[in-house]
Design a protein around this motif. Structure first.
Motif, short mmCIF file in Angstrom:
data_model
loop_
_atom_site.label_atom_id
_atom_site.label_comp_id
_atom_site.label_asym_id
_atom_site.label_seq_id
_atom_site.Cartn_x
_atom_site.Cartn_y
_atom_site.Cartn_z
N CYS A 1 18.26 46.95 6.66
CA CYS A 1 19.18 47.80 7.43
C CYS A 1 20.14 46.93 8.25
CB CYS A 1 18.35 48.69 8.36
SG CYS A 1 19.35 49.79 9.37
N HIS B 1 21.40 47.59 10.96
CA HIS B 1 21.18 47.76 12.40
C HIS B 1 20.29 46.62 12.92
CE1 HIS B 1 19.12 50.03 15.89
NE2 HIS B 1 20.24 49.47 16.33
N GLN B 2 19.01 46.64 12.58
CA GLN B 2 18.11 45.58 13.06
C GLN B 2 17.16 45.09 11.98
OE1 GLN B 2 16.21 46.87 16.73
NE2 GLN B 2 18.11 46.72 17.87
N GLY B 3 17.56 45.28 10.73
CA GLY B 3 16.79 44.67 9.64
C GLY B 3 15.63 45.47 9.09
N GLY B 4 15.53 46.74 9.42
CA GLY B 4 14.44 47.58 8.92
C GLY B 4 14.52 47.79 7.41
N CYS C 1 16.77 55.26 7.65
CA CYS C 1 16.01 54.04 7.96
C CYS C 1 14.77 54.42 8.79
CB CYS C 1 16.88 53.05 8.72
SG CYS C 1 15.98 51.52 9.11
N TRP D 1 13.03 52.73 10.84
CA TRP D 1 12.85 52.14 12.17
C TRP D 1 13.52 52.94 13.27
CZ3 TRP D 1 13.12 46.04 11.97
CH2 TRP D 1 12.01 45.58 11.27
N HIS D 2 14.80 53.28 13.13
CA HIS D 2 15.50 53.98 14.22
C HIS D 2 16.34 55.16 13.73
CE1 HIS D 2 15.23 49.59 15.25
NE2 HIS D 2 14.56 50.12 16.26
N GLY D 3 16.21 55.51 12.46
CA GLY D 3 16.82 56.73 11.96
C GLY D 3 18.29 56.67 11.57
N TRP D 4 18.87 55.49 11.49
CA TRP D 4 20.25 55.45 11.00
C TRP D 4 20.26 56.01 9.57
CZ3 TRP D 4 23.82 50.76 12.33
CH2 TRP D 4 23.88 50.61 13.72
#
Ligand code: FES
Length: 121
Positions: free
Chosen positions: A43, A45-48, A83, A85-88
């Motif tokens: 991802c 965003h932060q790699g999820g 995603c 991890w944080h739902g993006w």
């Protein structure tokens, strides 16, 4: 770009993302609207592990003139990866982030022939 064997065509489905590893890179691959799409399973965003999250259709909300939600529907013609991890959310067709189209998943060119699926990496 060199082509690498990813998996057998019979390993792919419309309902499940297959995760493959090529040269140390995890790639999520799925059949989508008669095509095969493959994205790096990272991802922006932060790699999820973005390809391993839920797949869900676009949510369409109808508002009244005071911006109160009247009803919500799902648009099955636009599927998203969510995603874990944080739902993006990302459009499965293009890899574009739903919240910001300038952000995209890394997409790979895929070729299917003789019952096998190859990716350019
Ligand atoms: S790492 Fe994917 S939404 Fe945060």
């Amino acid at each position: 770009m060199p082509e690498k064997l990813l998996c057998a065509s019979s390993d792919l489905s419309d309902t499940t993302v297959k995760i493959c590893e090529v040269d140390g890179v995890e790639i999520g691959i799925i059949r989508h609207n008669g095509d095969v799409v493959a994205y790096k399973n990272v991802c922006p965003h932060q790699g999820g592990p973005v390809c391993e999250g839920l797949r869900m259709p676009r949510v369409c909300v109808e508002f009244d003139d005071q911006q109160r939600a009247l009803q919500q529907n799902f648009d099955e013609s636009e599927m998203h990866f969510v995603c874990p991890w944080h739902g993006w959310e990302f459009k499965m067709e293009t890899g574009e982030a739903v919240g910001d189209p300038k952000i995209r998943l890394k997409r790979y060119k895929v070729t299917e022939r003789d019952g096998e699926v190859y990716v350019e990496i």
